[in-house]
Motif scaffolding. Structure first.
Motif, PDB file in Angstrom:
ATOM      1  N   ASN A 415       8.684  -1.728   6.068  1.00  0.00           N
ATOM      2  CA  ASN A 415       7.255  -1.864   5.802  1.00  0.00           C
ATOM      3  C   ASN A 415       7.035  -3.114   4.969  1.00  0.00           C
ATOM      4  O   ASN A 415       7.487  -3.208   3.822  1.00  0.00           O
ATOM      5  CB  ASN A 415       6.741  -0.639   5.047  1.00  0.00           C
ATOM      6  CG  ASN A 415       5.223  -0.640   4.923  1.00  0.00           C
ATOM      7  OD1 ASN A 415       4.563  -1.642   5.177  1.00  0.00           O
ATOM      8  ND2 ASN A 415       4.658   0.483   4.537  1.00  0.00           N
ATOM      9  N   HIS A 417       4.195  -4.201   3.866  1.00  0.00           N
ATOM     10  CA  HIS A 417       3.102  -3.987   2.906  1.00  0.00           C
ATOM     11  C   HIS A 417       2.076  -5.109   2.942  1.00  0.00           C
ATOM     12  O   HIS A 417       1.607  -5.575   1.901  1.00  0.00           O
ATOM     13  CB  HIS A 417       3.652  -3.833   1.488  1.00  0.00           C
ATOM     14  CG  HIS A 417       4.398  -2.563   1.264  1.00  0.00           C
ATOM     15  ND1 HIS A 417       3.782  -1.332   1.282  1.00  0.00           N
ATOM     16  CD2 HIS A 417       5.709  -2.327   1.037  1.00  0.00           C
ATOM     17  CE1 HIS A 417       4.684  -0.386   1.063  1.00  0.00           C
ATOM     18  NE2 HIS A 417       5.866  -0.961   0.918  1.00  0.00           N
ATOM     19  N   SER A 420      -1.807  -3.620   1.337  1.00  0.00           N
ATOM     20  CA  SER A 420      -1.726  -2.518   0.378  1.00  0.00           C
ATOM     21  C   SER A 420      -1.762  -3.124  -1.001  1.00  0.00           C
ATOM     22  O   SER A 420      -1.739  -4.338  -1.170  1.00  0.00           O
ATOM     23  CB  SER A 420      -0.441  -1.709   0.576  1.00  0.00           C
ATOM     24  OG  SER A 420       0.682  -2.423   0.093  1.00  0.00           O
ATOM     25  N   HIS A 422       0.571  -2.784  -3.014  1.00  0.00           N
ATOM     26  CA  HIS A 422       1.926  -3.266  -3.288  1.00  0.00           C
ATOM     27  C   HIS A 422       1.956  -4.783  -3.110  1.00  0.00           C
ATOM     28  O   HIS A 422       1.171  -5.347  -2.348  1.00  0.00           O
ATOM     29  CB  HIS A 422       2.933  -2.675  -2.285  1.00  0.00           C
ATOM     30  CG  HIS A 422       3.257  -1.248  -2.535  1.00  0.00           C
ATOM     31  ND1 HIS A 422       3.824  -0.801  -3.694  1.00  0.00           N
ATOM     32  CD2 HIS A 422       3.111  -0.158  -1.750  1.00  0.00           C
ATOM     33  CE1 HIS A 422       4.016   0.506  -3.624  1.00  0.00           C
ATOM     34  NE2 HIS A 422       3.580   0.911  -2.458  1.00  0.00           N
ATOM     35  N   SER A 424       3.006  -7.876  -1.316  1.00  0.00           N
ATOM     36  CA  SER A 424       3.436  -8.060   0.060  1.00  0.00           C
ATOM     37  C   SER A 424       4.913  -8.454   0.106  1.00  0.00           C
ATOM     38  O   SER A 424       5.357  -9.296  -0.663  1.00  0.00           O
ATOM     39  CB  SER A 424       2.589  -9.143   0.716  1.00  0.00           C
ATOM     40  OG  SER A 424       3.017  -9.373   2.036  1.00  0.00           O
ATOM     41  N   ARG A 425       5.663  -7.830   0.989  1.00  0.00           N
ATOM     42  CA  ARG A 425       7.079  -8.149   1.114  1.00  0.00           C
ATOM     43  C   ARG A 425       7.255  -9.422   1.943  1.00  0.00           C
ATOM     44  O   ARG A 425       6.501  -9.675   2.877  1.00  0.00           O
ATOM     45  CB  ARG A 425       7.832  -6.993   1.791  1.00  0.00           C
ATOM     46  CG  ARG A 425       7.728  -5.665   1.068  1.00  0.00           C
ATOM     47  CD  ARG A 425       8.400  -5.724  -0.304  1.00  0.00           C
ATOM     48  NE  ARG A 425       8.563  -4.387  -0.849  1.00  0.00           N
ATOM     49  CZ  ARG A 425       7.751  -3.812  -1.717  1.00  0.00           C
ATOM     50  NH1 ARG A 425       6.691  -4.483  -2.152  1.00  0.00           N
ATOM     51  NH2 ARG A 425       7.976  -2.595  -2.161  1.00  0.00           N
ATOM     52  N   ASN A 471       3.104  -3.473   9.260  1.00  0.00           N
ATOM     53  CA  ASN A 471       2.151  -4.059   8.320  1.00  0.00           C
ATOM     54  C   ASN A 471       2.478  -5.517   7.993  1.00  0.00           C
ATOM     55  O   ASN A 471       2.477  -5.920   6.823  1.00  0.00           O
ATOM     56  CB  ASN A 471       2.122  -3.232   7.030  1.00  0.00           C
ATOM     57  CG  ASN A 471       0.702  -3.004   6.536  1.00  0.00           C
ATOM     58  OD1 ASN A 471      -0.229  -3.655   6.989  1.00  0.00           O
ATOM     59  ND2 ASN A 471       0.570  -2.094   5.596  1.00  0.00           N
ATOM     60  N   ALA A 622       7.051   2.785  -4.042  1.00  0.00           N
ATOM     61  CA  ALA A 622       6.674   3.290  -2.717  1.00  0.00           C
ATOM     62  C   ALA A 622       6.457   4.795  -2.716  1.00  0.00           C
ATOM     63  O   ALA A 622       5.697   5.320  -1.918  1.00  0.00           O
ATOM     64  CB  ALA A 622       7.749   2.923  -1.698  1.00  0.00           C
ATOM     65  N   GLN A 662       4.228  10.497  -1.549  1.00  0.00           N
ATOM     66  CA  GLN A 662       3.799   9.143  -1.238  1.00  0.00           C
ATOM     67  C   GLN A 662       2.410   9.190  -0.610  1.00  0.00           C
ATOM     68  O   GLN A 662       1.934  10.252  -0.204  1.00  0.00           O
ATOM     69  CB  GLN A 662       4.779   8.447  -0.305  1.00  0.00           C
ATOM     70  CG  GLN A 662       4.861   9.027   1.093  1.00  0.00           C
ATOM     71  CD  GLN A 662       5.871   8.296   1.961  1.00  0.00           C
ATOM     72  OE1 GLN A 662       6.736   7.602   1.459  1.00  0.00           O
ATOM     73  NE2 GLN A 662       5.758   8.472   3.265  1.00  0.00           N
ATOM     74  N   ASP A 665      -1.115   3.602   2.847  1.00  0.00           N
ATOM     75  CA  ASP A 665      -1.554   2.425   2.093  1.00  0.00           C
ATOM     76  C   ASP A 665      -3.067   2.341   1.968  1.00  0.00           C
ATOM     77  O   ASP A 665      -3.606   1.920   0.939  1.00  0.00           O
ATOM     78  CB  ASP A 665      -0.969   1.147   2.698  1.00  0.00           C
ATOM     79  CG  ASP A 665      -1.390   0.912   4.134  1.00  0.00           C
ATOM     80  OD1 ASP A 665      -1.920   1.854   4.743  1.00  0.00           O
ATOM     81  OD2 ASP A 665      -1.188  -0.201   4.645  1.00  0.00           O
ATOM     82  N   ARG A 668      -4.008   4.723  -0.686  1.00  0.00           N
ATOM     83  CA  ARG A 668      -3.626   4.187  -1.995  1.00  0.00           C
ATOM     84  C   ARG A 668      -4.647   3.143  -2.462  1.00  0.00           C
ATOM     85  O   ARG A 668      -5.030   3.098  -3.627  1.00  0.00           O
ATOM     86  CB  ARG A 668      -2.232   3.557  -1.914  1.00  0.00           C
ATOM     87  CG  ARG A 668      -1.702   3.080  -3.259  1.00  0.00           C
ATOM     88  CD  ARG A 668      -0.434   2.273  -3.072  1.00  0.00           C
ATOM     89  NE  ARG A 668       0.646   3.061  -2.534  1.00  0.00           N
ATOM     90  CZ  ARG A 668       1.514   3.756  -3.281  1.00  0.00           C
ATOM     91  NH1 ARG A 668       1.426   3.725  -4.585  1.00  0.00           N
ATOM     92  NH2 ARG A 668       2.470   4.453  -2.721  1.00  0.00           N
TER      93      ARG A 668
END
Length: 1019
Positions: A415, A417, A420, A422, A424-425, A471, A622, A662, A665, A668
């Motif tokens: 994911n 992200h 979200s 979070h 972003s990865r 995502n 997460a 959890q 997103d 959240r």
């Protein structure tokens, strides 16, 4: 602005290649390349005229060129550092005599165009002998250097003052270091990016020809070991290695050998450097010299470091021995330790039992997967895009399960992200997650992103794998994760337009719209079940109010199923009035119905559950445990569990396991925005602090139990004797929460409380070290360091430098970076008067110097550490330093001193009841005896160490002892027994993912290559 810059800018605007522009101008491609890359200072006037006319450069553009005439003059000022410090003004050498001003000029030029802080100037000028009047002296030396420049007519304004220090402003041609860096960068780009080996080799040669010896060779000795000087030397070494690889590949063995030998004296035990020298010698016809070099180096590694040659050196040696050395650059085994070849990941989330519709899209995906002809070398990429809540992930998961049988080597899920709260990865994060899923241990995930990418491509090159990337936000997140083989597939979900993947990667783009009227009605009917029958017209109306978005439809069905709004008709009536509940704007008007559905679910909650739902939007990780949620909310465990059950029944929270939760997103984000709207900043900060403090306190208790002697360097408050519930152990808690703890560090560094970023990193140092998760450790330490520097907390800054140095030393084996951070840590601890921190940094610094082959400096650092420990009564530190001193002294052949220190360490370990330390002392005594030829005594000490390490569960220590027993038995002719011990050692090391597994495995992979060499030499 140069002519090359103008020509390059023109080509980019016009979209033409070098070949096209050179053809238009009637000049060679090489001429154009040289001008663009700055390789030629005085191009021929005729060539310049032709290129200017072909490019149609305007008069305004030509005015940007320096008006130097046909011959460019030398810069008025040039400072040369790559050897003795030399100052030239208009080409003539000028003598700057005062030593302090020479040092100051050297430091400012090393960091030209960057601010050099007062602290760095003080350290570089005086080292540890800082005079009381140093503030005035710094100003005096800077003023004199300015006046010196002014007297030469080059301008005192070159040195400017900022609030933090001073800056020397230079152009590239005014410093040989800047010129070297520029040329080395261009060479690397031509070598690794543009694939222009001839241009790259020429640029490498020009860059390396600038060196006249060691950096600032004529300055005071302590300055030569300063981190900035060491970093420049490391830059030279990296460039030499890159150049040697290219030159060897092109058959220029003598040229490669010359450059390698120029740096070999400074890196006598560098295995990669010596491996290339070995191959260059062999390729130049000096095979006997290559074999002698290997023999000498093997002895020095054994005597100085107590290790055998690693796989790089052994691989080069075997090629030489078996007459396989040729033009090719060295190709070493890069398979990381701990990797299980039979590891098959299966990471897909579970399919949804009530999945409905999307028949056309599934058929498209199937047809594209079956079409192999258009993808001869790369995996097939499918992109499912659409608005939030439209069911992109559900379709991707459903289809992936449908075709998973076609990918027997595994299915990866990550994911990114992209949408979200979070962070972003990045592709680098995804590469790390994928490598871990493929069986690479955390310790062996490369820090360098290019190395990570190369490892990922190597591991997926011959596998039939399916990757699901959820995502994503951009093609750049996806491209590095596309396997370079036609038997794998990648499916991507995104709310953004990723059509770039279609243009450049031939991806299939599946635009996912809302469900059709029939599909939406079918989904509602299936999810509601037989207990909520109603008319088709009411079902159709409900589908319309939910915009036929699957997520909204499922939330509506959940609300109806739990009876919150009576009948389906009642719920439809409530939803019609949803405009009053859409204060939030998650993703534009298309999501208004989704917001209304969320709001209906949220407003139906009792106030305590609604408050908890809002606070969950603040969680950085997460997922989250029941205990962590209780800390977040400041409520009891039982009350929190009851509220979470309510949220699960409302489909606002998912239960992953009995006590872990959890959120989707979108939910959240909705929760976070509701929290920002309803709860004041004080309440949000308190909740965030409660959660992060829970993680810090629990991690401190866990690590205190697991690693009781671990030094704390960030001033944490004392805790009562640590206890742990019988239900689970502290090690299990740390493993489950590892990702959340790392996320908490980064969250605290960005949003506060800042102190928790460095405190939590310091607390987890022992755990991350013992579990070899050095990538996570280094990332956390960097975040903690930035937070400490931003807050101006110098002790925390020193602690983070120490943590980074330890990470580089233990797991990453980057001794230059380790030395730089540890040296900075010990200097800061010394200035701050934090004596135990200084002692710890000196101890680690001593071992880094020992591993670099600098025995005298290692002993000096360790001796200084021991003196501090004795003065402070720091017994644990004394025992550790004594163990390390014994190891280094034993390696230097000073047996009596070694055994005396180790015996004292053993006595302290007994006094402290520290069995880990006792095992270390016994093991090091075994090594000392072995080197002194007392093999019987060595075995006794090793066996005692092995017994203790087995008893206390020290797997890494046990493997080390097994390895050394195997080496001893090999040395005494008991080859079969020795290899048996090595096999036991490598099994443990690979299970741990320890980097040394590669070294031990290499010894077992060959038919005793060291003996083979000895036999060959005797013949």
């Amino acid at each position: 602005m140069t002519l090359g810059d103008l020509l390059l800018a023109y080509r980019k605007r016009a979209g033409i290649t070098q070949q096209e522009l050179a053809g238009r101008a009637g000049v060679s491609i090489r001429t154009l390349r040289d001008i663009e890359q700055g390789m030629v200072q005085r191009p021929q006037a005729r060539s310049v005229r032709k290129l200017v006319e072909a490019a149609g450069l305007s008069a305004a553009e030509l005015e940007l060129l320096p008006a130097a005439g046909p011959r460019q003059k030398d810069p008025a000022l040039r400072i040369e550092l790559l050897g003795p410090l030399t100052l030239r003004v208009r080409g003539r050498a000028v003598d700057l005599k005062p030593p302090m001003q020479r040092r100051l000029l050297g430091l400012l030029t090393l960091q030209a165009n960057h601010v050099v802080t007062h602290a760095d100037i003080i350290d570089f000028l005086w080292g540890e002998e800082i005079p009381d009047t140093y503030p005035n002296l710094v100003h005096t030396h800077v003023s004199r250097l300015r006046r010196f420049f002014d007297g030469l007519g080059v301008g005192e304004e070159l040195i400017s003052r900022t609030g933090a220090g001073y800056r020397l402003t230079l152009a590239t041609g005014q410093s040989d270091l800047l010129t070297f860096t520029d040329l080395a960068t261009k060479a690397a780009a031509a070598h690794h990016v543009a694939d222009e080996p001839e241009e790259a080799e020429r640029a490498y040669q020009k860059a390396l020809a600038l060196w006249r010896g060691q950096t600032l060779a004529d300055l005071a000795p302590h300055a030569l070991h300063h981190p900035v000087v060491v970093a420049v030397s490391q830059q030279r070494l990296t460039t030499v290695l890159d150049y040697a690889d290219l030159a060897l590949d092109r058959g220029h063995h003598e040229a490669a050998l010359q450059r390698l030998r120029e740096v070999a004296h400074a890196e006598p035990l560098h295995e990669g450097l010596n491996a290339r020298i070995l191959l260059a010698l062999a390729a130049s016809g000096e095979r006997a010299a290559a074999l002698r070099l290997f023999s000498d180096l093997r002895d020095r590694l054994r005597d100085s470091l107590g290790i055998q040659p690693g796989p790089e050196l052994q691989g080069a040696y075997l090629r030489t021995l078996r007459r396989q050395a040729g033009a090719a650059a060295p190709q070493f085994d890069q398979r990381p330790s701990g990797l299980r070849a039979d590891h098959v990941p299966a990471e897909l989330p579970p399919d949804i039992a009530t999945f409905t519709g999307r028949t056309r899209q599934v058929s498209e995906l199937n047809a594209y997967l079956a079409d192999v002809d258009g993808h001869p070398t790369a995996a097939r990429v499918s992109v499912i895009s659409g608005t939030a809540g439209v069911g992109k992930t559900a379709l991707a998961v459903h289809w992936s399960h449908h075709v998973r049988h076609r990918f027997p080597d595994g299915q990866l899920f990550y994911n990114l992200h992209g949408h979200s709260d979070h962070a972003s990865r990045t592709a680098a994060d995804a590469l790390t997650g994928s490598l871990l899923a493929l069986g690479v241990s955390p310790a062996n995930v490369p820090l360098d992103v290019d190395a990570r990418l190369a490892l990922f491509r190597s591991m997926t090159a011959n596998r039939r794998m399916l990757l699901m990337l959820d995502n994503a936000t951009s093609p750049d997140q996806v491209r590095p994760l596309i396997p370079a083989n036609p038997h794998s597939a990648v499916v991507v979900t995104s709310r953004n337009d990723l059509s770039g993947l279609k243009v450049y990667d031939d991806a299939l783009i599946v635009e996912l719209d809302t469900l059709s009227d029939e599909e939406a009605a079918a989904l509602l009917t299936k999810v509601l079940g037989p207990n909520h029958t109603t008319s088709p017209e009411i079902v159709a109306e409900l589908a319309r109010l939910c915009a036929r978005l699957p997520l909204a439809l499922r939330i509506a069905a959940a609300n109806i199923s739990r009876g919150a709004y009576g009948t389906v008709t009642d719920y439809v009536a409530a939803l019609r009035e949803g405009n009053r509940l859409t204060e939030l704007a998650i993703d534009g008007t298309r999501n208004a119905a989704v917001e209304a559905a969320f709001a209906l679910s949220y407003t139906a909650l009792p106030p305590p559950a609604a408050r908890l739902f809002r606070l969950l939007g603040l969680v950085p990780g997460a997922d989250v445990s029941l205990e962590a949620v209780a800390a977040l909310a400041g409520t009891s465990g039982s009350a929190t569990a009851a509220m979470l059950d309510h949220l699960v029944r409302a489909h606002l929270v998912q239960r992953r396991s009995p006590q872990r939760y959890q959120m989707h997103d979108l939910l959240r984000l909705f929760a976070a925005q509701r929290c920002a709207a309803v709860d004041d900043e004080h309440e949000r900060d308190n909740a965030r602090t409660r959660l992060l403090t829970y993680y810090l306190d629990t991690a401190q208790r866990a690590t205190s139990i697991l690693y009781p002697g671990m030094l704390r360097l960030c001033g944490l408050p004392e805790q009562p004797a640590a206890t742990w519930p019988a239900t689970s152990g502290p090690a299990a808690w740390l493993e489950v929460e590892r990702a959340n703890l790392a996320a908490s560090v980064h969250h605290a560094a960005e949003r506060g409380p800042k102190a928790i970023a460095w405190q939590l990193t310091d607390v987890l140092r022992g755990y991350l070290w013992r579990n070899y998760d050095v990538s996570t450790w280094a990332a956390m330490a960097r975040a903690g360091l930035e937070a400490a520097q931003g807050e101006g907390v110098q002790q925390a800054e020193a602690a983070m430098h120490y943590s980074l140095g330890a990470a580089y030393r233990y797991g990453l084996r980057d001794f230059h970076s380790a030395w730089r951070h540890l040296e900075q840590a010990q200097r800061m601890f010394r200035i701050l008067g934090v004596r135990d921190g200084q002692a710890a940094a000196l101890d680690s610094l001593g071992m880094v110097l020992h591993q670099a082959g600098e025995t005298d400096r290692a002993l000096a650092a360790l001796g200084a550490s021991l003196d501090i420990c004795r003065q402070q009564g720091f017994l644990v530190g004394q025992a550790k330093v004594l163990c390390n001193l014994g190891l280094v002294l034993g390696g230097a052949g000073r047996f009596e001193e070694a055994t005396r220190h180790l015996t004292e360490a053993l006595s302290l370990a007994h006094r402290l009841h520290d069995r880990h330390m006792e095992a270390m002392a016994q093991h090091n005594l075994g090594q000392a005896c072995q080197r002194h030829g007392l093999f019987g005594q060595a075995v006794q000490h090793y066996e005692r160490a092995l017994e203790i390490r087995d008893d206390i569960g020290d797997a890494e220590g046990k493997a080390t002892t097994l390895d050394d027993i195997g080496t001893l038995l090999q040395a005494t002719g008991q080859h079969a027994s020795g290899r048996s011990y090595w096999r036991q050692a490598v099994a443990i090391l690979e299970d741990l993912g320890h980097p040394r597994a590669v070294e031990v495995r290499a010894r077992l992979s060959f038919d005793d290559p060291l003996q083979e060499y000895d036999d060959a030499r005797s013949r």
